[in-house]
Design a protein around this motif. Structure first.
Motif, short mmCIF file in Angstrom:
data_model
loop_
_atom_site.label_atom_id
_atom_site.label_comp_id
_atom_site.label_asym_id
_atom_site.label_seq_id
_atom_site.Cartn_x
_atom_site.Cartn_y
_atom_site.Cartn_z
N GLY B 35 0.83 -1.21 0.00
CA GLY B 35 0.00 0.00 0.00
C GLY B 35 0.86 1.26 0.00
O GLY B 35 2.06 1.21 -0.29
N THR B 36 0.23 2.39 0.33
CA THR B 36 0.93 3.67 0.40
C THR B 36 1.61 3.78 1.77
O THR B 36 0.97 3.47 2.78
CB THR B 36 -0.09 4.82 0.26
N ALA B 37 2.87 4.22 1.79
CA ALA B 37 3.63 4.29 3.04
C ALA B 37 2.80 4.97 4.14
O ALA B 37 2.21 6.02 3.92
CB ALA B 37 4.94 5.04 2.81
N GLY B 38 2.77 4.34 5.30
CA GLY B 38 2.09 4.94 6.45
C GLY B 38 0.63 4.54 6.59
O GLY B 38 0.00 4.86 7.60
N THR B 39 0.08 3.85 5.59
CA THR B 39 -1.37 3.56 5.65
C THR B 39 -1.69 2.07 5.44
O THR B 39 -1.18 1.45 4.51
CB THR B 39 -2.13 4.36 4.57
N LEU B 40 -2.50 1.57 6.34
CA LEU B 40 -3.06 0.23 6.17
C LEU B 40 -4.53 0.42 5.78
O LEU B 40 -5.32 0.92 6.59
CB LEU B 40 -2.95 -0.56 7.49
N ALA B 41 -4.86 0.13 4.54
CA ALA B 41 -6.23 0.32 4.06
C ALA B 41 -6.89 -1.04 3.88
O ALA B 41 -6.34 -1.92 3.23
CB ALA B 41 -6.22 1.08 2.74
N ILE B 42 -8.04 -1.22 4.50
CA ILE B 42 -8.73 -2.51 4.44
C ILE B 42 -10.14 -2.28 3.88
O ILE B 42 -10.88 -1.43 4.38
CB ILE B 42 -8.85 -3.16 5.84
N GLN B 43 -10.46 -3.04 2.85
CA GLN B 43 -11.84 -3.01 2.35
C GLN B 43 -12.46 -4.39 2.57
O GLN B 43 -11.88 -5.41 2.20
CB GLN B 43 -11.87 -2.66 0.86
N VAL B 44 -13.62 -4.36 3.20
CA VAL B 44 -14.30 -5.62 3.52
C VAL B 44 -15.62 -5.67 2.76
O VAL B 44 -16.44 -4.75 2.87
CB VAL B 44 -14.60 -5.73 5.04
N VAL B 45 -15.82 -6.73 1.97
CA VAL B 45 -17.14 -7.01 1.40
C VAL B 45 -17.65 -8.23 2.15
O VAL B 45 -17.03 -9.30 2.11
CB VAL B 45 -17.06 -7.31 -0.12
N THR B 46 -18.73 -8.06 2.90
CA THR B 46 -19.20 -9.16 3.75
C THR B 46 -20.66 -9.47 3.51
O THR B 46 -21.46 -8.58 3.20
CB THR B 46 -18.97 -8.83 5.25
N SER B 47 -20.99 -10.75 3.66
CA SER B 47 -22.39 -11.17 3.50
C SER B 47 -23.21 -10.84 4.74
O SER B 47 -24.44 -10.94 4.71
CB SER B 47 -22.44 -12.68 3.24
N VAL B 48 -22.52 -10.44 5.83
CA VAL B 48 -23.23 -10.18 7.10
C VAL B 48 -23.44 -8.67 7.26
O VAL B 48 -22.47 -7.92 7.42
CB VAL B 48 -22.43 -10.72 8.30
N ASN B 49 -24.67 -8.23 7.23
CA ASN B 49 -24.95 -6.79 7.39
C ASN B 49 -24.85 -6.38 8.85
O ASN B 49 -25.06 -7.18 9.76
CB ASN B 49 -26.35 -6.47 6.87
N GLY B 50 -24.49 -5.10 9.07
CA GLY B 50 -24.45 -4.55 10.43
C GLY B 50 -23.27 -5.03 11.25
O GLY B 50 -23.36 -5.08 12.48
N SER B 51 -22.16 -5.42 10.60
CA SER B 51 -21.05 -5.99 11.36
C SER B 51 -19.84 -5.05 11.43
O SER B 51 -18.75 -5.48 11.78
CB SER B 51 -20.64 -7.34 10.74
#
Lengths: 285, 99
Positions: B35-51
């Motif tokens: 990723g870009t130095a200094g940043t941990l970027a997480i994208q989550v696509v989940t089947s469970v809503n409201g989590s």
């Protein structure tokens, strides 16, 4: 004897417990695995998310190029754990494209051969027509490629191979199955729904395997090899089938003989494993 | 189905990339890339809503023990329990070290 069994089990390396990518890697010559359109290409289904279903980065299909016993090969592996190995637009196009590339290789003097690791319920219902169109392309590509090199289908389990992809399996030069495998046009639940639970109980596992399981399909002459769930044995059988070269006449071109046998079936009696075997036994052309 | 985005401070970009898991029942797929130095970027696509809160806490707990390199992490989750998610993340980070 006890120790011998333990030793045998310790040495066995299960194939069915591997995921699609691991399966392809395990079959190719060490160090030769190279994936086309890998998950980081992010070629996922554009249709699943719109229907509220989480997609997978490779759309459940792994296309691996490499060497098989030193010969150029492509292994196409379907991931049965993702959406039942169902084929949609993207996964289907990956398979058809890989087979078409292998045929083009052969026209240019590169003898690329193909192995299909079939773990699929057939078309992905969420992508209906696009999946069906892709499966038609896969079938056409198998028929094209098998003119040059054997195309070998392997059904290892646990999903089995059903629907349009069972027809694709039927078009392969050779088919290889394990005991865990099942091969059939309709899955058990579909048959139960159509024919009634009295005729076909989808929860009766011994009954289902007795009719569509790997051992039965082999005994009926509908597949060419029956192999234990072991990486080395499966690889050995694949190489032995490739060594035979193209079959003199593909199974799918013996349709007249099969139709004649099927026309002789008495549908007023419930079929059992022995009756099915005897139907398919006899002098094959 | 829900798509969630998270960002955390991180170190220098990771060297390699890794993929672990599968979008199967009770499991998830994790793709890790530099990723870009200094940043941990997480994208989550989940089947469970409201989590969202559960994911936030899960990542915070993971980061309490270690500083991660800068990564773009993509997760496709098919109803994995927090324990399975944690194992998959640890597995992915370990694979990065061998990449």
């Amino acid at each position: 004897m006890h120790d011998a069994n333990i030793q045998r089990l310790l040495q066995q390396r299960s194939f069915t417990e591997l995921g699609a990518r691991q399966r392809a890697r395990a079959l190719l010559d060490a160090g030769s695995f190279r994936e086309l359109l890998d998950p980081f290409a992010r070629l996922e289904s554009p249709w699943l998310a719109r229907q509220g279903i989480v997609p997978q980065a490779d759309d459940g299909v792994v296309v691996a190029k490499g060497l098989l016993d030193g010969q150029p090969a492509v292994i196409i592996a379907i991931e049965g754990a993702f959406q039942g190995g169902s084929l949609g637009e993207v996964g289907g196009a990956k398979i058809a494209g890989a087979l078409e590339l292998a045929a083009a290789d052969n026209r240019h003097g590169i003898p690329t051969r193909a192995v299909l690791l079939l773990e699929t319920g057939g078309v992905r219902l969420q992508e209906a027509n696009l999946g069906l169109a892709a499966i038609a392309e896969i079938q056409a590509a198998i028929v094209e490629l098998r003119q040059y090199q054997p195309v070998i289908g392997l059904v290892a389990g646990p999903v089995g191979c059903f629907g349009g992809m069972s027809i694709a399996a039927g078009l392969c030069s050779y088919l290889l199955v394990t005991r865990e495998a099942r091969l059939g046009l309709n899955g058990p639940q579909v048959i139960e729904q159509e024919a009634g639970i009295d005729e076909y109980d989808s929860r009766d596992r011994p009954f289902i395997w007795s009719l569509t399981g790997g051992e039965q399909r082999h005994a009926s002459g509908l597949v060419d090899g029956y192999v234990a769930d072991d990486v080395e044995q499966i690889r050995g059988q694949l190489l032995a089938l490739f060594a035979k070269g193209k079959p003199a006449l593909e199974r799918s071109r013996r349709h007249a003989w099969f139709l004649e046998r099927l026309q002789g079936v008495d549908t007023s009696v419930q079929a059992d494993a022995a009756a099915v075997r005897s139907t398919y036994q006899g002098e094959q052309p | 189905m829900q798509t969630l985005s998270f960002e955390f401070p991180a170190g220098q970009p990771a060297r390699g990339r890794a993929l672990v898991g599968c979008v199967g029942s009770g499991d998830l797929e994790v793709l890790l890339e530099p990723g870009t130095a200094g940043t941990l970027a997480i994208q989550v696509v989940t089947s469970v809503n409201g989590s969202a809160a559960r994911w936030q806490q899960l990542f915070e707990r993971l980061l309490r023990a270690q500083q991660l390199p800068a990564l773009n992490i993509a997760i496709h989750d098919f109803g994995a329990t927090p324990g399975v998610v944690r194992l998959r993340l640890e597995q992915g980070l370990e694979e990065l070290n061998h990449a």
